[in-house]
Design a protein around this motif. Structure first.
Motif, mmCIF file in Angstrom:
data_model
loop_
_atom_site.group_PDB
_atom_site.id
_atom_site.type_symbol
_atom_site.label_atom_id
_atom_site.label_comp_id
_atom_site.label_asym_id
_atom_site.label_seq_id
_atom_site.Cartn_x
_atom_site.Cartn_y
_atom_site.Cartn_z
ATOM 1 N N GLY A 112 -8.185 -10.776 -1.388
ATOM 2 C CA GLY A 112 -8.069 -11.427 -2.678
ATOM 3 C C GLY A 112 -7.565 -10.509 -3.783
ATOM 4 O O GLY A 112 -7.232 -10.960 -4.875
ATOM 5 N N VAL A 113 -7.487 -9.214 -3.496
ATOM 6 C CA VAL A 113 -6.972 -8.256 -4.473
ATOM 7 C C VAL A 113 -5.451 -8.391 -4.510
ATOM 8 O O VAL A 113 -4.820 -8.668 -3.490
ATOM 9 N N SER A 114 -4.864 -8.178 -5.662
ATOM 10 C CA SER A 114 -3.414 -8.380 -5.780
ATOM 11 C C SER A 114 -2.643 -7.467 -4.833
ATOM 12 O O SER A 114 -3.023 -6.320 -4.596
ATOM 13 N N GLU A 115 -1.551 -8.004 -4.307
ATOM 14 C CA GLU A 115 -0.751 -7.285 -3.317
ATOM 15 C C GLU A 115 -0.214 -5.949 -3.838
ATOM 16 O O GLU A 115 -0.260 -4.961 -3.101
ATOM 17 N N PRO A 116 0.267 -5.836 -5.074
ATOM 18 C CA PRO A 116 0.736 -4.524 -5.546
ATOM 19 C C PRO A 116 -0.359 -3.453 -5.531
ATOM 20 O O PRO A 116 -0.095 -2.301 -5.210
ATOM 21 N N ILE A 117 -1.597 -3.840 -5.851
ATOM 22 C CA ILE A 117 -2.699 -2.879 -5.821
ATOM 23 C C ILE A 117 -2.969 -2.448 -4.389
ATOM 24 O O ILE A 117 -3.127 -1.261 -4.100
ATOM 25 N N ILE A 118 -3.018 -3.398 -3.466
ATOM 26 C CA ILE A 118 -3.251 -3.086 -2.050
ATOM 27 C C ILE A 118 -2.152 -2.164 -1.531
ATOM 28 O O ILE A 118 -2.428 -1.156 -0.875
ATOM 29 N N LYS A 119 -0.897 -2.486 -1.798
ATOM 30 C CA LYS A 119 0.215 -1.658 -1.321
ATOM 31 C C LYS A 119 0.130 -0.247 -1.892
ATOM 32 O O LYS A 119 0.407 0.725 -1.196
ATOM 33 N N ASP A 120 -0.247 -0.128 -3.155
ATOM 34 C CA ASP A 120 -0.378 1.188 -3.772
ATOM 35 C C ASP A 120 -1.460 2.011 -3.082
ATOM 36 O O ASP A 120 -1.254 3.187 -2.775
ATOM 37 N N VAL A 121 -2.607 1.407 -2.801
ATOM 38 C CA VAL A 121 -3.700 2.105 -2.127
ATOM 39 C C VAL A 121 -3.268 2.534 -0.725
ATOM 40 O O VAL A 121 -3.470 3.683 -0.317
ATOM 41 N N ILE A 122 -2.659 1.632 0.027
ATOM 42 C CA ILE A 122 -2.225 1.952 1.390
ATOM 43 C C ILE A 122 -1.161 3.037 1.363
ATOM 44 O O ILE A 122 -1.210 3.986 2.152
ATOM 45 N N ASN A 123 -0.205 2.946 0.446
ATOM 46 C CA ASN A 123 0.845 3.962 0.339
ATOM 47 C C ASN A 123 0.246 5.339 0.070
ATOM 48 O O ASN A 123 0.642 6.333 0.689
ATOM 49 N N LYS A 124 -0.723 5.422 -0.835
ATOM 50 C CA LYS A 124 -1.379 6.700 -1.129
ATOM 51 C C LYS A 124 -2.088 7.245 0.104
ATOM 52 O O LYS A 124 -2.048 8.448 0.366
ATOM 53 N N LYS A 125 -2.739 6.377 0.870
ATOM 54 C CA LYS A 125 -3.441 6.817 2.082
ATOM 55 C C LYS A 125 -2.463 7.332 3.128
ATOM 56 O O LYS A 125 -2.716 8.342 3.782
ATOM 57 N N LYS A 181 -13.791 5.837 17.913
ATOM 58 C CA LYS A 181 -14.423 5.157 16.780
ATOM 59 C C LYS A 181 -14.461 6.147 15.623
ATOM 60 O O LYS A 181 -14.601 7.345 15.825
ATOM 61 N N VAL A 182 -14.342 5.610 14.413
ATOM 62 C CA VAL A 182 -14.413 6.439 13.216
ATOM 63 C C VAL A 182 -14.896 5.556 12.076
ATOM 64 O O VAL A 182 -14.700 4.333 12.100
ATOM 65 N N GLU A 183 -15.550 6.175 11.104
ATOM 66 C CA GLU A 183 -15.953 5.445 9.907
ATOM 67 C C GLU A 183 -15.120 5.962 8.741
ATOM 68 O O GLU A 183 -14.868 7.164 8.636
ATOM 69 N N ILE A 184 -14.680 5.042 7.890
ATOM 70 C CA ILE A 184 -13.808 5.397 6.772
ATOM 71 C C ILE A 184 -14.382 4.797 5.495
ATOM 72 O O ILE A 184 -14.590 3.579 5.412
ATOM 73 N N ASP A 185 -14.651 5.665 4.525
ATOM 74 C CA ASP A 185 -15.069 5.187 3.206
ATOM 75 C C ASP A 185 -13.830 4.700 2.483
ATOM 76 O O ASP A 185 -12.825 5.404 2.411
ATOM 77 N N ALA A 186 -13.887 3.480 1.978
ATOM 78 C CA ALA A 186 -12.720 2.906 1.309
ATOM 79 C C ALA A 186 -13.183 1.978 0.198
ATOM 80 O O ALA A 186 -14.317 1.504 0.191
ATOM 81 N N GLY A 187 -12.276 1.757 -0.718
ATOM 82 C CA GLY A 187 -12.599 0.834 -1.791
ATOM 83 C C GLY A 187 -11.427 0.653 -2.726
ATOM 84 O O GLY A 187 -10.443 1.388 -2.683
ATOM 85 N N ILE A 188 -11.569 -0.340 -3.549
ATOM 86 C CA ILE A 188 -10.575 -0.644 -4.569
ATOM 87 C C ILE A 188 -11.339 -0.834 -5.865
ATOM 88 O O ILE A 188 -12.307 -1.601 -5.914
ATOM 89 N N SER A 189 -10.930 -0.104 -6.874
ATOM 90 C CA SER A 189 -11.576 -0.127 -8.182
ATOM 91 C C SER A 189 -13.011 0.360 -8.017
ATOM 92 O O SER A 189 -13.226 1.430 -7.470
ATOM 93 N N VAL A 190 -14.008 -0.406 -8.456
ATOM 94 C CA VAL A 190 -15.398 0.033 -8.367
ATOM 95 C C VAL A 190 -16.095 -0.455 -7.101
ATOM 96 O O VAL A 190 -17.269 -0.154 -6.884
ATOM 97 N N VAL A 191 -15.415 -1.181 -6.254
ATOM 98 C CA VAL A 191 -16.003 -1.719 -5.028
ATOM 99 C C VAL A 191 -15.687 -0.775 -3.867
ATOM 100 O O VAL A 191 -14.525 -0.542 -3.543
ATOM 101 N N HIS A 192 -16.739 -0.208 -3.258
ATOM 102 C CA HIS A 192 -16.569 0.734 -2.150
ATOM 103 C C HIS A 192 -17.521 0.372 -1.018
ATOM 104 O O HIS A 192 -18.603 -0.169 -1.243
ATOM 105 N N ASP A 193 -17.120 0.721 0.192
ATOM 106 C CA ASP A 193 -17.943 0.477 1.365
ATOM 107 C C ASP A 193 -17.429 1.378 2.487
ATOM 108 O O ASP A 193 -16.384 2.010 2.365
ATOM 109 N N ARG A 194 -18.153 1.402 3.564
ATOM 110 C CA ARG A 194 -17.749 2.164 4.742
ATOM 111 C C ARG A 194 -17.263 1.181 5.804
ATOM 112 O O ARG A 194 -17.967 0.245 6.174
ATOM 113 N N PHE A 195 -16.019 1.381 6.243
ATOM 114 C CA PHE A 195 -15.452 0.565 7.316
ATOM 115 C C PHE A 195 -15.767 1.234 8.644
ATOM 116 O O PHE A 195 -15.515 2.429 8.806
#
Length: 152
Positions: free
Chosen positions: A118-131, A47-61
């Motif tokens: 609901g976030v646009s796919e290019p933004i999601i792909k960019d975030v995942i690629n950076k990670k 188990k692990v917790e990961i802080d993540a977010g897009i733009s100003v919305v952040h949470d811990r997964f």
């Protein structure tokens, strides 16, 4: 929403050293950006917790993880919840001995549902690629490998 990315990386490290590193789930957890609270359940589950977010919305997964090893193929499956969403990520790595160096063919599949989807796919792909890039770079640091895959 589902995204898939893949690539390869050649590292100046023997395949046995990389096998040992990838077989210990605590090693990968140290390479995940913004991760904390790692707990090993057994050799395959964690188990692990990961802080993540897009733009100003952040949470811990809060994420459950599982490692499956089949020869030189390593598959990490991560699933968790946060940000009013759920995420399932599969990271697959195949290792090839290149005479003292190791070629890693990798593929990442992510399935997102809930608010995040609901976030646009290019933004999601960019975030995942950076990670993914950050995970690979941290793996290199953890194994003592410098820029361009050379051992330091």
């Amino acid at each position: 929403m589902q995204t898939v990315m893949q690539g390869s990386e050649e590292l100046d490290v023997p395949v046995d050293k990389l096998r040992t590193f990838l077989s210990d789930t605590s090693n990968l957890s140290r390479c995940i950006p913004d991760s904390s609270c790692f707990s090993k359940i057994d050799d395959s589950n964690f188990k692990v917790e990961i802080d993540a977010g897009i733009s100003v919305v952040h949470d811990r997964f809060k994420v459950d993880g599982r490692l499956e090893i089949n020869g030189n193929a390593y598959t990490y499956e991560l699933s968790g919840r946060g940000l009013g969403s759920s995420v399932k990520i599969r990271i697959m790595m195949e290792l090839y001995d290149k005479g003292g160096r190791t070629l890693i063919d990798w593929k990442t599949e992510a399935m997102l549902s809930g608010i995040v989807s609901g976030v646009s796919e290019p933004i999601i792909k960019d975030v995942i690629n950076k990670k993914v890039i950050q995970i690979i770079e941290r793996m290199k640091i953890e194994m003592g490998i410098g820029p361009h895959g050379k051992t330091v």
